[in-house]
Design a protein around this motif. Sequence first.
Motif, PDB file in Angstrom:
ATOM      1  N   HIS A  46       0.850  -1.178   0.000  1.00  0.00           N
ATOM      2  CA  HIS A  46       0.000   0.000   0.000  1.00  0.00           C
ATOM      3  C   HIS A  46       0.889   1.232   0.000  1.00  0.00           C
ATOM      4  N   PRO A  47       0.505   2.280  -0.736  1.00  0.00           N
ATOM      5  CA  PRO A  47       1.352   3.487  -0.803  1.00  0.00           C
ATOM      6  C   PRO A  47       1.675   4.087   0.558  1.00  0.00           C
ATOM      7  N   SER A  48       0.802   3.896   1.546  1.00  0.00           N
ATOM      8  CA  SER A  48       1.045   4.487   2.866  1.00  0.00           C
ATOM      9  C   SER A  48       1.933   3.622   3.760  1.00  0.00           C
ATOM     10  N   LEU A  49       2.293   2.430   3.278  1.00  0.00           N
ATOM     11  CA  LEU A  49       3.126   1.527   4.071  1.00  0.00           C
ATOM     12  C   LEU A  49       4.557   1.571   3.539  1.00  0.00           C
ATOM     13  N   PRO A  50       5.515   2.056   4.326  1.00  0.00           N
ATOM     14  CA  PRO A  50       6.893   2.193   3.827  1.00  0.00           C
ATOM     15  C   PRO A  50       7.577   0.841   3.643  1.00  0.00           C
ATOM     16  N   ASP A  51       8.594   0.849   2.786  1.00  0.00           N
ATOM     17  CA  ASP A  51       9.405  -0.343   2.580  1.00  0.00           C
ATOM     18  C   ASP A  51      10.168  -0.666   3.856  1.00  0.00           C
ATOM     19  N   LEU A  52      10.271  -1.951   4.164  1.00  0.00           N
ATOM     20  CA  LEU A  52      10.892  -2.378   5.416  1.00  0.00           C
ATOM     21  C   LEU A  52      12.269  -3.006   5.238  1.00  0.00           C
ATOM     22  N   GLY A  53      12.708  -3.117   4.001  1.00  0.00           N
ATOM     23  CA  GLY A  53      14.037  -3.675   3.768  1.00  0.00           C
ATOM     24  C   GLY A  53      14.071  -5.190   3.902  1.00  0.00           C
ATOM     25  N   ARG A  54      15.213  -5.710   4.307  1.00  0.00           N
ATOM     26  CA  ARG A  54      15.415  -7.146   4.397  1.00  0.00           C
ATOM     27  C   ARG A  54      16.087  -7.490   5.724  1.00  0.00           C
ATOM     28  N   THR A  55      16.010  -8.758   6.085  1.00  0.00           N
ATOM     29  CA  THR A  55      16.691  -9.230   7.282  1.00  0.00           C
ATOM     30  C   THR A  55      17.339 -10.570   6.985  1.00  0.00           C
ATOM     31  N   ARG A  56      18.225 -10.972   7.853  1.00  0.00           N
ATOM     32  CA  ARG A  56      18.939 -12.236   7.678  1.00  0.00           C
ATOM     33  C   ARG A  56      18.598 -13.207   8.798  1.00  0.00           C
ATOM     34  N   LEU A  57      18.571 -14.472   8.440  1.00  0.00           N
ATOM     35  CA  LEU A  57      18.497 -15.528   9.442  1.00  0.00           C
ATOM     36  C   LEU A  57      19.927 -15.938   9.739  1.00  0.00           C
ATOM     37  N   ARG A  58      20.353 -15.728  10.987  1.00  0.00           N
ATOM     38  CA  ARG A  58      21.726 -16.000  11.379  1.00  0.00           C
ATOM     39  C   ARG A  58      21.799 -17.201  12.301  1.00  0.00           C
ATOM     40  N   ILE A  59      22.950 -17.858  12.265  1.00  0.00           N
ATOM     41  CA  ILE A  59      23.191 -18.992  13.141  1.00  0.00           C
ATOM     42  C   ILE A  59      24.425 -18.689  13.985  1.00  0.00           C
ATOM     43  N   HIS A  60      24.312 -18.913  15.277  1.00  0.00           N
ATOM     44  CA  HIS A  60      25.408 -18.699  16.214  1.00  0.00           C
ATOM     45  C   HIS A  60      25.661 -19.989  16.974  1.00  0.00           C
ATOM     46  N   THR A  61      26.917 -20.335  17.158  1.00  0.00           N
ATOM     47  CA  THR A  61      27.287 -21.507  17.947  1.00  0.00           C
ATOM     48  C   THR A  61      28.375 -21.115  18.941  1.00  0.00           C
ATOM     49  N   THR A  62      28.739 -22.053  19.772  1.00  0.00           N
ATOM     50  CA  THR A  62      29.870 -21.844  20.663  1.00  0.00           C
ATOM     51  C   THR A  62      31.152 -21.821  19.834  1.00  0.00           C
ATOM     52  N   ALA A  63      32.240 -21.394  20.450  1.00  0.00           N
ATOM     53  CA  ALA A  63      33.512 -21.295  19.724  1.00  0.00           C
ATOM     54  C   ALA A  63      33.986 -22.653  19.216  1.00  0.00           C
ATOM     55  N   SER A  64      33.685 -23.720  19.949  1.00  0.00           N
ATOM     56  CA  SER A  64      34.102 -25.073  19.549  1.00  0.00           C
ATOM     57  C   SER A  64      32.884 -25.988  19.575  1.00  0.00           C
ATOM     58  N   PRO A  65      32.043 -25.934  18.531  1.00  0.00           N
ATOM     59  CA  PRO A  65      30.826 -26.760  18.519  1.00  0.00           C
ATOM     60  C   PRO A  65      31.152 -28.249  18.484  1.00  0.00           C
TER      61      PRO A  65
END
Length: 302
Positions: free
Chosen positions: A251-270
């Motif tokens: 809708h013209p009144s709804l601004p663009d929201l861009g993009r996001t990433r799905l990130r994965i985090h683990t311990t230093a030595s998985p």
Amino acid sequence: MRLPPNLDMDVLRSFVLGIQLNSFAQAAQRIGRSQSAVSLQMRKLEQQANCEVFRKNGRGLQLTEVGETLFRYAQRILELNDEAISAVDRSDMSGRISIGMPPDFAETWLPGVLGRFARVHPNVLVEARVDRGATLLEDLGAGQIDLVLLWGDTQAEPNRPGRSLAEFPIVWVGPEGFDPDAADPLPLVMMGAPCMFRSAGMSALDAAGRPWRLAFTSTSLSGLWGAVTAGLGVTIRTPEGIPPHLRILRHPSLPDLGRTRLRIHTTASPSPPVKRFTSILEEYMSIHFAKTNLLPRLAAVG
């Protein structure tokens, strides 16, 4: 009668890994081969399959239509191979892993990933927890969780490595036929703070000078969908897992929201089970991308 040629398993593994990592250079490092050796493997794959698997796309490569078909079959072949080895290999890994994730993942991809992992490694107990990203990262740092999935572009800290798995558009979601009046405050249905989607929406509306009001706050994704379905307002998520009765709003009144990433985090030595779960997660997601025509552009092979 001439028998069809056998596809080389090592070649298929390099092929699938290169696509999953969006880089055959990284795939070469992962499997302990030179990039030129992987390039020769891809040429061998095209010869064995008797088809053109890649085509030029700018400075990189992209799968052809038959290449995408071959990619899906390659994943299935490798999956069956790994399950067969696991079924007869008595040295299979055991233990437990604890993973944390956003509700979007838990309600869409988790059953498939867990099912695949359980078939290959039935002796590993998996504990899953759905919570806020900030809380999950704290628990990861405290050693209470082995692996965390979260939305956003948060950079990993040195003691908890992180990387992006995929990128998604952020979209407005509302009921069919929703037509907001630009002069009225936009009613928002949001998770409680802190929430990446909440921040993205409010910041975009403020930047656009669009008035808004917080109409409903929920602690669960199902609560968001219920409130939007009831007509209390609109919400913000990725296109993944939107209920079929709701719509992505443009809708013209709804601004663009861009993009996001799905990130994965683990311990230093998985641990080995965590590494294996991560690998299966990447395989599962790449299958999902292939089915939805979201395969990324590939880095050049050699």
